[in-house]
Design an enzyme around this catalytic site. Structure first.
Site, mmCIF file in Angstrom:
data_model
loop_
_atom_site.group_PDB
_atom_site.id
_atom_site.type_symbol
_atom_site.label_atom_id
_atom_site.label_comp_id
_atom_site.label_asym_id
_atom_site.label_seq_id
_atom_site.Cartn_x
_atom_site.Cartn_y
_atom_site.Cartn_z
ATOM 1 N N GLY A 46 8.262 -0.307 -27.737
ATOM 2 C CA GLY A 46 9.273 0.741 -27.853
ATOM 3 C C GLY A 46 8.809 2.166 -27.635
ATOM 4 N N GLU A 100 5.448 6.387 -32.749
ATOM 5 C CA GLU A 100 6.471 5.345 -32.882
ATOM 6 C C GLU A 100 7.773 5.824 -32.257
ATOM 7 O OE1 GLU A 100 7.185 2.460 -33.403
ATOM 8 O OE2 GLU A 100 6.300 1.534 -35.158
ATOM 9 N N ASP A 101 8.561 4.885 -31.763
ATOM 10 C CA ASP A 101 9.907 5.214 -31.303
ATOM 11 C C ASP A 101 10.814 5.426 -32.508
ATOM 12 O OD1 ASP A 101 9.621 2.557 -32.037
ATOM 13 O OD2 ASP A 101 10.711 1.744 -30.334
ATOM 14 N N ASP A 104 11.978 2.271 -39.286
ATOM 15 C CA ASP A 104 13.160 1.656 -39.897
ATOM 16 C C ASP A 104 12.792 1.267 -41.335
ATOM 17 O OD1 ASP A 104 15.767 0.426 -39.762
ATOM 18 O OD2 ASP A 104 14.847 -1.475 -39.260
ATOM 19 N N LYS A 132 15.075 6.248 -39.920
ATOM 20 C CA LYS A 132 16.291 5.833 -40.634
ATOM 21 C C LYS A 132 16.022 5.914 -42.138
ATOM 22 C CE LYS A 132 17.853 2.341 -37.236
ATOM 23 N NZ LYS A 132 17.953 0.882 -36.993
ATOM 24 N N PHE A 153 22.111 0.260 -35.499
ATOM 25 C CA PHE A 153 21.204 -0.296 -34.495
ATOM 26 C C PHE A 153 21.383 0.477 -33.195
ATOM 27 C CE2 PHE A 153 19.867 -3.187 -31.134
ATOM 28 C CZ PHE A 153 18.589 -3.462 -31.574
ATOM 29 N N ASP A 160 15.085 -1.324 -27.505
ATOM 30 C CA ASP A 160 15.769 -2.426 -26.827
ATOM 31 C C ASP A 160 16.621 -3.275 -27.759
ATOM 32 O OD1 ASP A 160 13.458 -3.563 -28.234
ATOM 33 O OD2 ASP A 160 13.993 -5.418 -27.191
ATOM 34 N N ARG A 166 15.764 -0.493 -22.672
ATOM 35 C CA ARG A 166 14.630 0.439 -22.821
ATOM 36 C C ARG A 166 14.662 1.558 -21.783
ATOM 37 N NH1 ARG A 166 11.169 -1.918 -26.520
ATOM 38 N NH2 ARG A 166 10.854 -4.164 -26.400
HETATM 39 P P1 IMP Z 1 10.215 -1.339 -39.100
HETATM 40 O O1 IMP Z 1 8.975 -2.163 -39.128
HETATM 41 O O2 IMP Z 1 11.367 -1.999 -39.831
HETATM 42 O O3 IMP Z 1 10.033 0.095 -39.544
HETATM 43 O O4 IMP Z 1 10.745 -1.326 -37.626
HETATM 44 C C1 IMP Z 1 10.031 -0.723 -36.645
HETATM 45 C C2 IMP Z 1 10.286 -1.333 -35.270
HETATM 46 O O5 IMP Z 1 11.506 -2.096 -35.201
HETATM 47 C C3 IMP Z 1 10.463 -0.188 -34.317
HETATM 48 O O6 IMP Z 1 9.235 0.237 -33.811
HETATM 49 C C4 IMP Z 1 11.379 -0.798 -33.275
HETATM 50 O O7 IMP Z 1 10.620 -1.458 -32.300
HETATM 51 C C5 IMP Z 1 12.230 -1.777 -34.031
HETATM 52 N N1 IMP Z 1 13.536 -1.170 -34.415
HETATM 53 C C6 IMP Z 1 13.892 -0.632 -35.602
HETATM 54 N N2 IMP Z 1 15.145 -0.159 -35.585
HETATM 55 C C7 IMP Z 1 15.604 -0.378 -34.332
HETATM 56 C C8 IMP Z 1 16.863 -0.083 -33.668
HETATM 57 O O8 IMP Z 1 17.813 0.488 -34.206
HETATM 58 N N3 IMP Z 1 16.927 -0.476 -32.359
HETATM 59 C C9 IMP Z 1 15.913 -1.101 -31.683
HETATM 60 N N4 IMP Z 1 14.734 -1.385 -32.269
HETATM 61 C C10 IMP Z 1 14.579 -1.029 -33.571
HETATM 62 MG MG MG Z 2 8.485 -0.107 -32.011
#
Ligand code: IMP
Ligand code: MG
Length: 176
Positions: A46, A100-101, A104, A132, A153, A160, A166
């Site tokens: 991402g 990071e993109d 979450d 978020k 989302f 993606d 992407r």
């Molecule tokens: P985390 O581990 O829950 O913080 O999620 C991190 C990863 O989940 C990010 O680097 C993204 O690749 C993916 N992700 C989280 N939220 C979204 C979203 O809204 N759309 C697409 N990918 C997401």
């Molecule tokens: Mg990611």
């Protein structure tokens, strides 16, 4: 409106707004890392676009590396972070900036945190284009945040839905 696989998405964040957020992050990183030769560590897949935008704005010497982690299945997190491609370069005693993109739940960050402690980096900070706050479950601060967004989302600008979206230059959110 656009369709990816079975889902519909509507425009959410414009390209101009994204550029503005990246410029704000870059300005702060340039100030904090002046003369420090940091290693930028992008989190694939991402973050490839955000990483290129931040790195090309960096004004001093720097190195670039990537790591590939995965946790998302479809539109929700599996809660289980896997290392799909590890670090090939030594980052011992280096200043590391994780790119990071989106942050979450924070599960991915926690996994990276563990890896960087094991690799004995000098210090590290986290830069993320999107954050978020309602979904974040960890305590570790996210140092450079481009934009806080609602718990929806999203796709586009590197993000993606099951592999698609992407390449979109603006960000779309899932239509409910
Ligand atoms: P985390 O581990 O829950 O913080 O999620 C991190 C990863 O989940 C990010 O680097 C993204 O690749 C993916 N992700 C989280 N939220 C979204 C979203 O809204 N759309 C697409 N990918 C997401
Ligand atoms: Mg990611």
């Amino acid at each position: 409106m656009i369709q990816l696989h079975d889902l519909k998405f509507e425009p959410f964040i414009s390209e101009e707004r994204i550029t503005q957020a990246i410029e704000q992050i870059s300005e702060r990183i340039n100030k904090d890392y002046s003369g420090k030769n940091p290693v930028f560590l992008g989190v694939l897949n991402g973050a490839f676009l955000v990483a290129s935008e931040i790195i090309k704005r960096f004004e001093g010497d720097c190195e670039v590396s990537f790591i590939k982690l995965g946790s998302y299945k479809g539109t929700s997190t599996s809660g289980n972070v896997e290392t799909l491609l590890g670090l090939t370069q030594s980052i011992k005693d280096r200043h590391v900036i994780i790119i990071e993109d989106i942050v979450d739940t924070g599960n991915t960050l926690e996994a990276i945190n563990k890896i960087l402690v094991e690799k004995e980096v000098k210090d590290f900070k986290i830069a993320s284009l999107f954050f978020k706050p309602e979904a974040y479950k960890k305590k570790h601060p996210v140092d450079y945040i481009g934009m806080e967004i609602s718990n929806d989302f999203i796709v586009g600008f590197g993000l993606d839905y099951d592999g698609l979206g992407r390449n979109l230059t603006q960000v779309y959110k899932l239509k409910k």
